[in-house]
Design an enzyme around this catalytic site. Structure first.
Site, PDB file in Angstrom:
ATOM      1  N   SER A 196      35.518  47.307  47.081  1.00 58.30           N
ATOM      2  CA  SER A 196      34.311  46.778  47.727  1.00 58.30           C
ATOM      3  C   SER A 196      34.305  47.280  49.166  1.00 58.30           C
ATOM      4  O   SER A 196      35.358  47.691  49.691  1.00 58.30           O
ATOM      5  CB  SER A 196      34.383  45.245  47.743  1.00 58.30           C
ATOM      6  OG  SER A 196      33.356  44.696  48.536  1.00 58.30           O
ATOM      7  N   TYR A 238      39.041  37.266  49.455  1.00 56.19           N
ATOM      8  CA  TYR A 238      38.306  38.278  48.666  1.00 56.19           C
ATOM      9  C   TYR A 238      38.662  39.670  49.180  1.00 56.19           C
ATOM     10  O   TYR A 238      38.989  40.569  48.398  1.00 56.19           O
ATOM     11  CB  TYR A 238      36.804  38.019  48.767  1.00 56.19           C
ATOM     12  CG  TYR A 238      35.972  39.024  47.970  1.00 56.19           C
ATOM     13  CD1 TYR A 238      36.031  39.053  46.572  1.00 56.19           C
ATOM     14  CD2 TYR A 238      35.134  39.940  48.611  1.00 56.19           C
ATOM     15  CE1 TYR A 238      35.276  39.962  45.844  1.00 56.19           C
ATOM     16  CE2 TYR A 238      34.377  40.851  47.883  1.00 56.19           C
ATOM     17  CZ  TYR A 238      34.450  40.860  46.498  1.00 56.19           C
ATOM     18  OH  TYR A 238      33.712  41.770  45.773  1.00 56.19           O
TER      19      TYR A 238
HETATM   20  P1  NDP Z   1      28.561  39.887  38.295  1.00 52.22           P
HETATM   21  O1  NDP Z   1      28.897  38.484  38.638  1.00 52.22           O
HETATM   22  O2  NDP Z   1      27.188  40.195  37.824  1.00 52.22           O
HETATM   23  O3  NDP Z   1      29.601  40.457  37.219  1.00 52.22           O
HETATM   24  C1  NDP Z   1      30.938  40.084  37.203  1.00 52.22           C
HETATM   25  C2  NDP Z   1      31.495  40.413  35.844  1.00 52.22           C
HETATM   26  O4  NDP Z   1      32.892  40.079  35.841  1.00 52.22           O
HETATM   27  C3  NDP Z   1      30.837  39.623  34.734  1.00 52.22           C
HETATM   28  O5  NDP Z   1      30.566  40.472  33.653  1.00 52.22           O
HETATM   29  C4  NDP Z   1      31.886  38.593  34.344  1.00 52.22           C
HETATM   30  O6  NDP Z   1      31.821  38.359  32.936  1.00 52.22           O
HETATM   31  C5  NDP Z   1      33.157  39.344  34.676  1.00 52.22           C
HETATM   32  N1  NDP Z   1      34.290  38.445  34.849  1.00 52.22           N
HETATM   33  C6  NDP Z   1      34.493  37.483  35.769  1.00 52.22           C
HETATM   34  N2  NDP Z   1      35.648  36.840  35.522  1.00 52.22           N
HETATM   35  C7  NDP Z   1      36.180  37.421  34.425  1.00 52.22           C
HETATM   36  C8  NDP Z   1      37.359  37.205  33.670  1.00 52.22           C
HETATM   37  N3  NDP Z   1      38.229  36.242  33.976  1.00 52.22           N
HETATM   38  N4  NDP Z   1      37.588  37.997  32.599  1.00 52.22           N
HETATM   39  C9  NDP Z   1      36.707  38.957  32.264  1.00 52.22           C
HETATM   40  N5  NDP Z   1      35.583  39.207  32.926  1.00 52.22           N
HETATM   41  C10 NDP Z   1      35.322  38.436  33.991  1.00 52.22           C
HETATM   42  O7  NDP Z   1      28.904  40.724  39.617  1.00 52.22           O
HETATM   43  P2  NDP Z   1      28.970  42.296  39.930  1.00 52.22           P
HETATM   44  O8  NDP Z   1      28.432  43.106  38.839  1.00 52.22           O
HETATM   45  O9  NDP Z   1      28.416  42.448  41.276  1.00 52.22           O
HETATM   46  O10 NDP Z   1      30.564  42.489  40.049  1.00 52.22           O
HETATM   47  C11 NDP Z   1      31.274  43.549  39.452  1.00 52.22           C
HETATM   48  C12 NDP Z   1      32.372  44.001  40.394  1.00 52.22           C
HETATM   49  O11 NDP Z   1      31.789  44.584  41.550  1.00 52.22           O
HETATM   50  C13 NDP Z   1      33.301  42.894  40.899  1.00 52.22           C
HETATM   51  O12 NDP Z   1      34.639  43.361  40.880  1.00 52.22           O
HETATM   52  C14 NDP Z   1      32.840  42.688  42.334  1.00 52.22           C
HETATM   53  O13 NDP Z   1      33.869  42.183  43.143  1.00 52.22           O
HETATM   54  C15 NDP Z   1      32.430  44.099  42.698  1.00 52.22           C
HETATM   55  N6  NDP Z   1      31.538  44.209  43.849  1.00 52.22           N
HETATM   56  C16 NDP Z   1      30.263  43.700  43.800  1.00 52.22           C
HETATM   57  C17 NDP Z   1      29.445  43.772  44.931  1.00 52.22           C
HETATM   58  C18 NDP Z   1      28.087  43.159  44.954  1.00 52.22           C
HETATM   59  O14 NDP Z   1      27.464  43.116  46.046  1.00 52.22           O
HETATM   60  N7  NDP Z   1      27.521  42.695  43.858  1.00 52.22           N
HETATM   61  C19 NDP Z   1      29.899  44.443  46.148  1.00 52.22           C
HETATM   62  C20 NDP Z   1      31.225  44.973  46.065  1.00 52.22           C
HETATM   63  C21 NDP Z   1      32.005  44.859  44.960  1.00 52.22           C
HETATM   64  P3  NDP Z   1      32.064  36.941  32.212  1.00 52.22           P
HETATM   65  O15 NDP Z   1      31.689  35.865  33.168  1.00 52.22           O
HETATM   66  O16 NDP Z   1      31.174  37.040  31.008  1.00 52.22           O
HETATM   67  O17 NDP Z   1      33.513  36.959  31.841  1.00 52.22           O
END
Ligand code: NDP
Length: 248
Positions: free
Chosen positions: A142, A155
């Site tokens: 990130s 984080y």
């Molecule tokens: P979302 O919340 O839309 O997606 C997060 C995903 O992670 C979901 O599919 C969720 O699926 C999954 N997840 C969470 N916990 C678990 C778990 N224990 N096991 C398996 N899957 C899990 O957010 P983003 O798409 O934004 O996030 C994706 C990545 O991008 C993350 O690593 C985030 O830190 C990173 N990121 C995002 C930014 C942003 O501004 N959006 C900026 C920088 C980095 P489910 O709940 O179905 O398990």
């Protein structure tokens, strides 16, 4: 895009946001995608959309805090497609809070998902990729893995860790095993990520920031596809993608 068609690509956290958008993008470019997350209905819907569009996809319920479940996700890919070309370690959560509020459960959850989940993914694919003498591991860091803001100490710590793990992995594996390692650092992206923030003010700040600046999950999917599509001898090691107007 070259060099995506026919690849077997595992994506964690594929049920929403960046993971789901990347699954669609890579499947659209001809990859077979193997999708993991906890929300199975979301995964099943995504698999059926990809298949309706002529793509190849399969899903498996996966909680990345379980090394066994991550291994089973990778086993699903191997059983079905007999190899693993790319692992996109994307699952993550961002419950921002001030350290003084002692939200220890949330600190532990971030460490479990954002760091240990990434390590479990690496553990599950590394023996396969070493044997293949090819593969690519893409870890989601990130902008918070480059800068630290108040409320984001833990984080950021997890995302600095992801970058450190990626750099160590690259130095250990790329020269001999020819495994390409990519760390991708998105800025503000409009996804469900703020939903895990329990501090109301920090949550509102992030929602407002993302409404103002936020780029789309598809913009990050394009960056991932760029890294995957390079010729085998070219490793895109670091990608940092911000909205044009975002300062930090
Ligand atoms: P979302 O919340 O839309 O997606 C997060 C995903 O992670 C979901 O599919 C969720 O699926 C999954 N997840 C969470 N916990 C678990 C778990 N224990 N096991 C398996 N899957 C899990 O957010 P983003 O798409 O934004 O996030 C994706 C990545 O991008 C993350 O690593 C985030 O830190 C990173 N990121 C995002 C930014 C942003 O501004 N959006 C900026 C920088 C980095 P489910 O709940 O179905 O398990």
């Amino acid at each position: 895009m070259e060099n995506i068609k026919g690849k077997v690509i595992i994506i964690t956290g594929a049920s929403s946001g960046i993971g789901a958008a990347t699954a669609k993008k890579l499947a659209g470019e001809g990859a077979a995608v193997v999708l993991g997350a906890r929300r199975t209905e979301r995964l099943e819907e995504l698999v059926s959309t990809i298949r309706q569009n002529g793509g190849e996809a399969v899903s498996k319920k996966t909680d990345v805090t379980s090394a066994r479940e991550v291994q089973e996700l990778v086993d699903t890919a191997v059983e079905r497609y007999h190899r693993v070309d790319v692992l996109f370690n994307n699952a993550g959560l961002m419950p921002l809070s001030y350290l003084r509020d002692l939200k220890i459960d949330e600190w532990e959850r971030m460490i479990d998902v954002n760091i240990k989940g990434v390590l479990y993914g690496i553990a599950a694919v590394l023996p396969i990729m070493r044997k293949q003498k090819s593969g690519q591991i893409i870890n989601t860091a990130s902008v918070a893995g480059h800068v630290v803001s108040p409320g984001g100490a833990v984080y950021s710590a997890t995302k600095f860790a992801v970058r450190a793990i990626s750099e160590g992995l690259r130095k250990e594996e790329s020269p001999d095993s020819l495994i390409r390692v990519t760390s991708i650092s998105p800025g503000a992206v409009l996804t469900e990520l703020p939903s895990t923030i329990t501090d109301p003010q920090l949550k509102q700040n992030i929602i407002d920031r993302e409404k103002f600046h936020g780029i789309s999950a598809e913009d990050i999917a394009n960056a991932v596809a760029y890294a995957v599509s390079q010729p085998d001898g070219v490793a895109v090691n670091e990608v940092l993608v911000r909205p044009t107007t975002q300062i930090n």
